[in-house]
Design a protein around this motif. Structure first.
Motif, mmCIF file in Angstrom:
data_model
loop_
_atom_site.group_PDB
_atom_site.id
_atom_site.type_symbol
_atom_site.label_atom_id
_atom_site.label_comp_id
_atom_site.label_asym_id
_atom_site.label_seq_id
_atom_site.Cartn_x
_atom_site.Cartn_y
_atom_site.Cartn_z
ATOM 1 N N ASP A 10 28.571 103.826 18.118
ATOM 2 C CA ASP A 10 28.142 105.201 18.449
ATOM 3 C C ASP A 10 26.746 105.791 18.164
ATOM 4 O O ASP A 10 25.958 106.317 18.647
ATOM 5 N N PHE A 11 26.618 105.464 16.651
ATOM 6 C CA PHE A 11 25.595 106.172 16.011
ATOM 7 C C PHE A 11 24.226 105.575 16.564
ATOM 8 O O PHE A 11 23.092 106.241 16.633
ATOM 9 N N ARG A 64 23.382 107.063 20.021
ATOM 10 C CA ARG A 64 22.933 108.488 19.923
ATOM 11 C C ARG A 64 21.290 108.196 19.488
ATOM 12 O O ARG A 64 20.506 109.170 19.911
ATOM 13 N N LEU A 101 19.228 107.431 22.463
ATOM 14 C CA LEU A 101 19.133 108.304 23.227
ATOM 15 C C LEU A 101 18.079 109.470 22.683
ATOM 16 O O LEU A 101 17.373 110.151 23.580
ATOM 17 N N ALA A 102 18.256 109.651 21.383
ATOM 18 C CA ALA A 102 17.330 110.586 20.670
ATOM 19 C C ALA A 102 15.911 110.077 21.020
ATOM 20 O O ALA A 102 14.943 110.975 21.260
ATOM 21 N N SER A 106 23.265 113.657 15.867
ATOM 22 C CA SER A 106 24.649 114.124 16.235
ATOM 23 C C SER A 106 24.493 114.327 17.822
ATOM 24 O O SER A 106 23.410 114.751 18.357
ATOM 25 N N LYS A 107 25.677 114.616 18.275
ATOM 26 C CA LYS A 107 25.734 115.006 19.527
ATOM 27 C C LYS A 107 25.112 116.162 20.112
ATOM 28 O O LYS A 107 24.523 116.525 21.154
ATOM 29 N N ASP A 127 22.827 117.302 18.124
ATOM 30 C CA ASP A 127 21.484 117.171 18.142
ATOM 31 C C ASP A 127 20.742 116.585 19.496
ATOM 32 O O ASP A 127 19.753 116.983 19.837
ATOM 33 N N LEU A 128 21.627 115.846 19.925
ATOM 34 C CA LEU A 128 21.047 115.061 20.989
ATOM 35 C C LEU A 128 21.031 116.165 22.319
ATOM 36 O O LEU A 128 20.064 116.297 23.216
#
Length: 263
Positions: free
Chosen positions: A4-5, A8, A11-12, A123-124, A126-127
């Protein structure tokens, strides 16, 4: 399967590239690289203020980045040489940030994370901030695109068309402050300018129109983010600098396949 990280982080990086591509194109056209650097340096002061007053890092960074950009613009309007104003404000803000952090007793600060970024820790929440900020910057640039382009390429034509060059500069300043705020956690204060500048400079080697350059800069920024993450994963290197290194390699490739540009 990707963790997951890593998803993320990817995506960031893509979210930052979306905003940095077109904005970086204006940075290249207006030769504002040092301006972006100075604004990023002020982000360190924003981090210190955020930790001191227990507010969001994004809010503190946005406020100080915007304050820095407006201060430099005001000094330039009063007749100060822009290089001098940028040098004074940039180093003063960076020093103030570092000194202020030394007074934060009881608060553990990972300074390297803010200087060089920690995209793997996004983190979500932050996204949501990064993509929200990117959408805001894209909307702002789309709204003012023609006026910004005219004011950048031909000041006299802009004045004849009734375009207020100072207002367009303010729009760019605001967009730059937003990008610095949302990109701080991805690549850090010292590398933000690289993510703004290098994909746009690479796109300039390939594009024939301003719109194409902005679009290619977005694509190359995304490619650099994903390639940098892969480099970091494969060789256990720092993620932020790896992204910038990938962007630099892409620039070298575009030099070989692009056409020479006038300065």
């Amino acid at each position: 399967m990707l963790d997951d990280f890593l998803i993320r982080a990817a995506l960031a990086g893509i979210g930052v590239a979306l905003a940095a591509g077109p904005l970086g194109s204006f940075v290249v056209w207006r030769r504002m690289a040092y301006f972006g650097d100075a604004t990023a340096h002020a982000a360190v002061l924003g981090v210190a203020i955020s930790l001191g007053f227990s507010i969001s890092i994004y809010i503190g960074t946005l406020i100080t980045a915007l304050g820095m950009a407006l201060s430099v613009s005001a000094l330039y309007a009063r007749g100060h040489a822009v290089e001098t104003a940028l040098g004074v404000m940039s180093h003063t803000a960076l020093a103030m940030g570092l000194v202020a952090m030394s007074f934060l007793g009881g608060v553990r600060v990972d300074l390297s994370a803010f200087l060089f970024g920690d995209i793997l820790a996004v983190s979500k929440q932050d996204l949501a901030v990064i993509w929200g900020g990117a959408a805001l910057v894209l909307a702002l640039l789309a709204w003012r695109w023609q006026a910004l382009l005219t004011a950048t390429l031909n000041t006299e034509l802009a004045q004849a068309s009734g375009i207020d060059a100072r207002r367009e500069q303010l729009v760019l300043t605001l967009a730059l402050a937003i990008v610095v705020a949302v990109a701080l956690k991805v690549v850090g204060a010292l590398l933000i300018t690289a993510l703004l500048l290098i994909p746009a400079a690479s796109a300039r080697n390939l594009a024939r129109t301003p719109e194409a350059m902005a679009a290619i800069a977005i694509a190359l920024g995304m490619l650099a983010s994903l390639a940098g993450l892969q480099l970091s994963l494969s060789f256990d290197t720092p993620a932020g600098p790896s992204i910038v290194l990938a962007a630099g390699m892409i620039f070298i490739v575009t030099l070989g396949i692009g056409r020479p540009k006038a300065r």
